[in-house]
Write an enzyme that holds these catalytic residues in place. Structure first.
Site, mmCIF file in Angstrom:
data_model
loop_
_atom_site.group_PDB
_atom_site.id
_atom_site.type_symbol
_atom_site.label_atom_id
_atom_site.label_comp_id
_atom_site.label_asym_id
_atom_site.label_seq_id
_atom_site.Cartn_x
_atom_site.Cartn_y
_atom_site.Cartn_z
ATOM 1 N N GLU A 43 0.807 -1.216 0.000
ATOM 2 C CA GLU A 43 0.000 0.000 0.000
ATOM 3 C C GLU A 43 0.842 1.269 0.000
ATOM 4 O O GLU A 43 0.784 2.073 0.935
ATOM 5 C CB GLU A 43 -0.974 -0.017 1.180
ATOM 6 C CG GLU A 43 -1.972 -1.153 1.063
ATOM 7 C CD GLU A 43 -3.016 -1.190 2.175
ATOM 8 O OE1 GLU A 43 -2.892 -0.403 3.136
ATOM 9 O OE2 GLU A 43 -3.936 -2.011 2.072
ATOM 10 N N GLU A 83 -4.972 -8.494 -0.770
ATOM 11 C CA GLU A 83 -5.799 -8.463 0.439
ATOM 12 C C GLU A 83 -7.240 -8.248 0.007
ATOM 13 O O GLU A 83 -7.515 -7.472 -0.908
ATOM 14 C CB GLU A 83 -5.399 -7.323 1.382
ATOM 15 C CG GLU A 83 -3.996 -7.415 1.943
ATOM 16 C CD GLU A 83 -3.661 -6.221 2.841
ATOM 17 O OE1 GLU A 83 -4.602 -5.464 3.215
ATOM 18 O OE2 GLU A 83 -2.477 -6.034 3.155
#
Length: 698
Positions: A310, A430
């Protein structure tokens, strides 16, 4: 993903797949120019099997003249379906499967063999097919004669990985073989002294063994390095920490997993300062990856490396600067790993978009970077946690509706069109729902199940590989049990097939008055409705229920029997069974409208008394007397579940949090409207005076 203990939002993301999968989904036949084979032999085996799914291996030997393209056809006898394949493109037409060669294995010389593997779904039994045709010619095990051996039979299932692994250098096939995946969250990524810093126990071999036994083929092991290395300029990684990470990686590899490791929460701890501290961030990042590349250069090819989790940049002048900085990191990562030699020269590397987002503004620049590298062993990654209002239950996002579905399909389609259609595989590194960071009850159970059913289906339609984010809230790290078996069953089923659902998993019946029939709308999702049952007893079609089109109606007599003495709460659970997938549970619930009472308290602890009387709270609105919105997220009247308010069914209270009162005007009267799942709405009033709060029903 940031761990739940620091309350950070996960980012949105998506997918993987193949152009052929889209054609298959549309029912388009892929033409193959192939010569007829004069003879062939097929060895079919079941390499592994789990409830509802299995892995198959097929070896095709050409006994006739050389062929330059092939199509193998067989028929399943028990309704099995191929859901994902490698080394071949497999399509289904009813019970008939057709496997067409990949570009690299189209030619089969005389007496030569090609192999392919696939994942499939099954119910009831999983009998192996007994006859095959290659380019229209029956494979009898001889050239135009009788079989030289008995037809193939099923091999007893084992936990071993497929015996037909994807070929080296075929990133698309390898990523397909990684499906499904699981995250070892909030362990090595925990920010603190060690892997127990966020409350999870030390990782054990037994945990990984049990995860493998659940049918997962890949495992992502997020690792935060910031507290485990020395000072500049060498940034030497702590030897004990690196050894421990390697130990767990090796356990996972020994279990047959594909394994992904990365640089994780470093992304927001120090990498995010790159706009104002570029040289130091880049030097630190490069030093870490230089050491990691050396440490893992000789690991098996099933070890996959991910650049950074991220990625984000604080204080960047604009989006373009952030993308430029990410490109610089990803380029440096790729160069360091490739130049370290050994297995790293061709190792699969995972590259994130900015924020691992599937937004077009992040996907398109990432595609440009991929195109410029000309590296066939790269994988794109995004994360996906659903449409935000639904994912956290805010702004009235209580249901899995068309908006939630459209957000998912839009994200998956964007990534498919950008990457997968160009043979760049994608991993959803994810996925889940953001409300799970608090607890999995933030979103109502049935709506949650519909999300996961559709997520798995659409992921398969795009042939993406998905990795469940689990920070300990799903699979017990020591109990080795799922915290929500119903959710798990739906998730696992979605890996291979579709399940029917309904407009709700609840039927509310008033505690007093006459009992009437109750109807739900069935979402067949390509299945057919079969029956209703209560436990092991089937309900009687026509007497206990009727089905007209997509409307399921429980008769008044059946509802009367199911509610029994009409005690508050769930009186009975029945199951709707469909032709595939898991049954849909329907709870028959007795209720009366809840009753609220006046109360006093403080902004740090205000709990209004609530007799729920069998009902459950869905959401809450907050408005001032002039009709404007009150409290946090004042762009909507509907407040966030478990953040602004939270029901406690044991204590019979509804708590209004300090976070809610922090954004309520002092002295102003706020009208709260509570929406319950039965359809009941109740109004309640609160007034804040300094740190004191008074509440009343009028």
């Amino acid at each position: 993903m940031a761990g739940s203990r620091i309350g950070r939002l996960r980012r949105v993301g998506v997918i993987t797949g193949a152009v052929t999968a889209l054609l298959v989904g549309l029912g388009i036949t892929v033409a193959v120019n192939a010569q007829a084979a004069a003879g062939c032999r097929v060895a079919y085996s079941t390499a592994s099997q789990w409830p509802g799914g299995f892995t198959g291996n097929v070896a095709v030997t050409n006994l006739g003249d050389p062929i330059s393209g092939w199509s193998l056809v067989w028929t399943f006898s028990n309704g099995q379906r191929v859901t994902q394949a490698w080394n071949a493109t497999v399509t289904m037409s009813g019970s008939q499967a057709t496997a067409v060669n990949a570009g690299y294995n189209a030619a089969i010389a005389t007496n030569a063999t090609v192999s392919f593997g696939f994942n499939g779904s099954w119910t009831g039994s999983n009998t192996a097919p007994t006859s095959f045709t290659l380019n229209g010619v029956a494979c009898t095990g001889n050239v135009g004669g009788t079989p030289t051996s008995a037809p193939p039979t099923s091999v007893p299932p084992t936990s071993a990985p497929p015996t037909t692994p994807p070929p080296a250098g075929n990133a698309m096939a390898a990523v397909a073989a990684m499906q499904p995946g699981w995250n070892l969250g909030n362990s090595f990524d925990a920010v603190g002294a060690d892997e127990t810093a966020w409350g999870n126990p030390r990782v054990t071999e037994a945990l990984l063994d049990n995860i493998r036994a659940q049918g997962f083929n890949s495992i992502r092991i997020p690792v935060t390095w910031s507290n485990h290395h020395g000072a500049a300029p060498s940034y030497t990684i702590d030897a004990a920490w690196l050894a421990r990470v390697k130990e767990v990686v090796n356990w996972a590899l020994a279990d047959g997993f594909y394994v992904m490791i990365n640089i994780h929460h470093d992304s927001w701890q120090w990498i995010n300062t790159m706009p104002t501290d570029r040289a130091n961030v880049l030097n630190r990042y490069n030093a870490l990856w230089t050491q990691l590349a050396a440490a893992f250069r000789d690991s098996p090819s099933k070890l996959v490396l991910e650049s950074v989790n991220e990625p984000q940049f604080t204080g960047a002048s604009d989006e373009a600067q952030s993308i430029g900085l990410l490109n610089e990191l990803n380029t440096s990562f790729r160069n360091i790993v490739r130049q370290s030699g050994g297995g790293n020269a061709s190792r699969l590397l995972v590259i994130p978009t900015l924020h691992t987002s599937a937004d077009a503004a992040r996907v398109d620049p990432a595609l440009s970077w991929f195109t410029s590298t000309n590296d066939a062993n790269l994988i794109a990654t995004v994360h996906y946690y659903g449409y935000w209002p639904f994912s956290v239950n805010v702004a009235g996002g209580t249901r899995f509706d068309a908006t939630v579905q459209s957000d998912l399909t839009g994200a998956f389609d964007r990534v498919y069109n950008a990457f997968v259609s160009r043979n760049i595989p994608v991993i959803v590194g994810e996925y889940g729902l953001l409300g799970f960071d608090r607890h999995t009850g933030t979103i109502e159970q049935g709506e949650k199940l519909k999300f996961f059913e559709f997520f798995g289906y659409y992921a398969r339609s795009r042939q993406l590989t998905t990795m469940l984010w689990d920070n300990g809230q799903h699979f017990g790290r020591t109990s080795f049990q799922w915290s929500d078996p119903e959710l798990t069953a739906q998730m696992k089923s979605s890996w291979t097939t579709r399940s029917g659902t309904a407009s709700s998993d609840q039927v509310y019946v008033p505690r007093t008055g006459s009992i009437t029939s109750k109807s739900l709308t069935l979402n067949l999702n390509g299945t057919s409705f079969q029956r209703l049952s209560q436990g092991t007893t089937n309900l009687a079609n026509g007497t206990d229920y009727t089905v007209s089109g997509s409307t399921l109606t429980l008769t008044a007599s059946a509802v009367t029997r199911l509610v029994g003495n009409r005690a508050y709460g769930v009186n009975a659970n029945i199951q709707a069974h469909f032709s595939t997938g898991v049954p849909w549970r329907i709870s028959v619930i007795t209720y009366d409208p809840p009753v609220l009472a006046g109360a006093t308290g403080t902004t740090s602890a205000f709990a209004l008394p609530a007799q729920f009387r069998g009902d459950q709270l869905a959401t809450m609105e907050a408005k001032y007397a002039d009709g404007t919105n009150a409290g946090p997220h004042n762009w909507t009247s509907f407040k966030e579940f478990d953040v602004a308010f939270a029901p406690n069914y044991t204590a019979n209270t509804i708590t209004l949090t300090s976070a809610f009162f922090a954004e309520v005007n002092d002295g102003a009267r706020v009208a709260l409207t509570f929406h319950f799942w039965s359809g009941t709405t109740l109004t309640y009033y609160v007034t804040k005076s300094g740190s004191n709060v008074t509440g009343s029903t009028t």
